[in-house]
Scaffold this active site. Structure first.
Site, PDB file in Angstrom:
ATOM      1  N   ASP A  35       0.779  10.131 -44.813  1.00  0.00           N
ATOM      2  CA  ASP A  35       0.359   8.943 -45.154  1.00  0.00           C
ATOM      3  C   ASP A  35       0.730   8.590 -46.632  1.00  0.00           C
ATOM      4  O   ASP A  35       0.598   9.291 -47.616  1.00  0.00           O
ATOM      5  CB  ASP A  35      -1.340   9.158 -45.512  1.00  0.00           C
ATOM      6  CG  ASP A  35      -2.132   8.031 -46.187  1.00  0.00           C
ATOM      7  OD1 ASP A  35      -2.255   6.933 -45.039  1.00  0.00           O
ATOM      8  OD2 ASP A  35      -2.112   7.691 -47.134  1.00  0.00           O
ATOM      9  N   TYR A  40       2.324   4.779 -54.774  1.00  0.00           N
ATOM     10  CA  TYR A  40       2.480   6.365 -54.980  1.00  0.00           C
ATOM     11  C   TYR A  40       3.657   6.448 -55.810  1.00  0.00           C
ATOM     12  O   TYR A  40       3.983   7.476 -56.462  1.00  0.00           O
ATOM     13  CB  TYR A  40       2.116   7.115 -53.756  1.00  0.00           C
ATOM     14  CG  TYR A  40       0.756   6.729 -53.054  1.00  0.00           C
ATOM     15  CD1 TYR A  40      -0.247   6.236 -53.509  1.00  0.00           C
ATOM     16  CD2 TYR A  40       0.676   7.349 -51.839  1.00  0.00           C
ATOM     17  CE1 TYR A  40      -1.281   5.982 -53.017  1.00  0.00           C
ATOM     18  CE2 TYR A  40      -0.407   7.327 -51.224  1.00  0.00           C
ATOM     19  CZ  TYR A  40      -1.520   6.542 -51.603  1.00  0.00           C
ATOM     20  OH  TYR A  40      -2.794   6.198 -50.635  1.00  0.00           O
ATOM     21  N   LYS A  69       1.911   1.492 -46.902  1.00  0.00           N
ATOM     22  CA  LYS A  69       0.729   0.390 -47.299  1.00  0.00           C
ATOM     23  C   LYS A  69       1.133  -0.714 -48.063  1.00  0.00           C
ATOM     24  O   LYS A  69       2.015  -0.506 -49.175  1.00  0.00           O
ATOM     25  CB  LYS A  69      -0.689   1.062 -48.006  1.00  0.00           C
ATOM     26  CG  LYS A  69      -1.107   2.270 -47.302  1.00  0.00           C
ATOM     27  CD  LYS A  69      -2.414   2.735 -48.194  1.00  0.00           C
ATOM     28  CE  LYS A  69      -2.664   4.064 -47.584  1.00  0.00           C
ATOM     29  NZ  LYS A  69      -1.825   5.137 -47.981  1.00  0.00           N
ATOM     30  N   HIS A 102      -3.328  -2.361 -48.168  1.00  0.00           N
ATOM     31  CA  HIS A 102      -3.946  -1.395 -49.009  1.00  0.00           C
ATOM     32  C   HIS A 102      -5.398  -1.771 -49.440  1.00  0.00           C
ATOM     33  O   HIS A 102      -6.268  -0.874 -49.533  1.00  0.00           O
ATOM     34  CB  HIS A 102      -3.117  -1.061 -50.293  1.00  0.00           C
ATOM     35  CG  HIS A 102      -3.234   0.297 -50.568  1.00  0.00           C
ATOM     36  ND1 HIS A 102      -2.272   1.072 -51.546  1.00  0.00           N
ATOM     37  CD2 HIS A 102      -4.103   1.451 -50.710  1.00  0.00           C
ATOM     38  CE1 HIS A 102      -2.719   2.258 -51.932  1.00  0.00           C
ATOM     39  NE2 HIS A 102      -3.833   2.224 -51.355  1.00  0.00           N
TER      40      HIS A 102
END
Length: 273
Positions: A35, A40, A69, A102
């Site tokens: 994931d 990130y 996402k 997201h």
């Protein structure tokens, strides 16, 4: 729709210097679900770990289920494909198995991931997630992604999406925070009734106001009974009584509240579920 492997490796807060090794170890241990997210800022390192294990012959690309996402600053229909191709480039992949919106909220596009006004609140983009979804559907048509879904949508937002006129591709999942202190029973039931799967993030909880889920006496008691660690209580079959005890722990304690976005028209947590 291919099957989503039950347990996945989340890469949020995984440091760029460490996440490549974490991915390699995870693949060696049998993880096949990864994931990721643009936010990130470590997708290229995740991609390195995947590439190395494919090169070694430990795993084939088609055996992996890679998720990423779409970030909120890319909700404009004209930016969705750019965001997706940037992610694919970072991960060094030809396609994603699943691409999620997201959050249901669009932010002002630009260099800042979370653009704030002078009062410290997010600056919206005035986009609609229904329009964003159209561009997500195009990614499936073009073969850049195999499946699309959403994350952090409440039941009203998901219903609006499912009832969207001209819907071409249904969301396969809603990824939401879910753990014994926020069991999300109502939202999960709602999703399942509409044939939308649920992916849980933060299943082991975390810390807020000094509350640590793994220290909970009920969880520790059940773990001891089954000779497991508190974290492992979630990876094998429990008795009905165990499950009732876990479900009774619900405090509606949300850890991911995203307070700077509470002013947004599409903020998802103003309603119960």
């Amino acid at each position: 729709m291919q099957e989503i492997p039950t347990v996945g490796l989340g890469t949020w807060k995984a440091s760029p210097g460490e996440v490549t090794d974490a991915v390699k170890v995870a693949i060696n241990l049998g993880y096949r679900h990864f994931d990721c997210a643009y936010l990130y800022h470590n997708e290229s390192e995740v991609g390195l770990g995947i590439k190395e294990k494919i090169r070694e012959g430990v795993v084939k690309r088609e055996e992996l289920f890679v998720v990423s996402k779409l970030w909120c600053t890319y909700h404009k229909k004209s930016l969705v494909k750019t965001a997706c191709t940037n992610t694919l480039e970072a991960l060094n992949l030809d396609y994603l198995d699943l691409y999620l919106i997201h959050w249901p909220m669009g932010f002002k596009p630009g260099e800042k991931d979370i653009p704030l006004d002078r009062s410290g609140k997010v600056i919206p983009s005035h986009t609609s997630f229904l329009d964003t979804w159209q561009a997500m559907e195009n990614l499936v048509m073009e073969g850049l992604v195999k499946n699309i879904g959403v994350s952090n949508f409440n039941h009203e937002q998901l219903e609006r999406l499912l009832n969207k006129p001209g819907l071409r591709v249904r969301p396969v999942t809603n990824q939401i925070e879910c753990h014994p202190y926020l069991n999300q029973k109502n939202l999960i039931d709602f999703c399942h009734q509409r044939n939308v799967s649920v992916t849980a993030y933060r299943p082991l909880g975390g810390s807020r106001d000094g509350v640590h889920l793994m220290d909970d006496m009920v969880i520790r008691k059940i773990a001891k009974k089954h000779e497991k660690s508190p974290a492992q209580v979630f990876d094998f079959e429990l008795t009905e009584k165990d499950m009732e005890e876990l479900l009774s722990l619900d405090k509606n304690l949300r850890l991911a509240t995203f307070p700077t976005t509470e002013n947004h028209k599409d903020y998802p947590f103003h309603i119960e579920y």
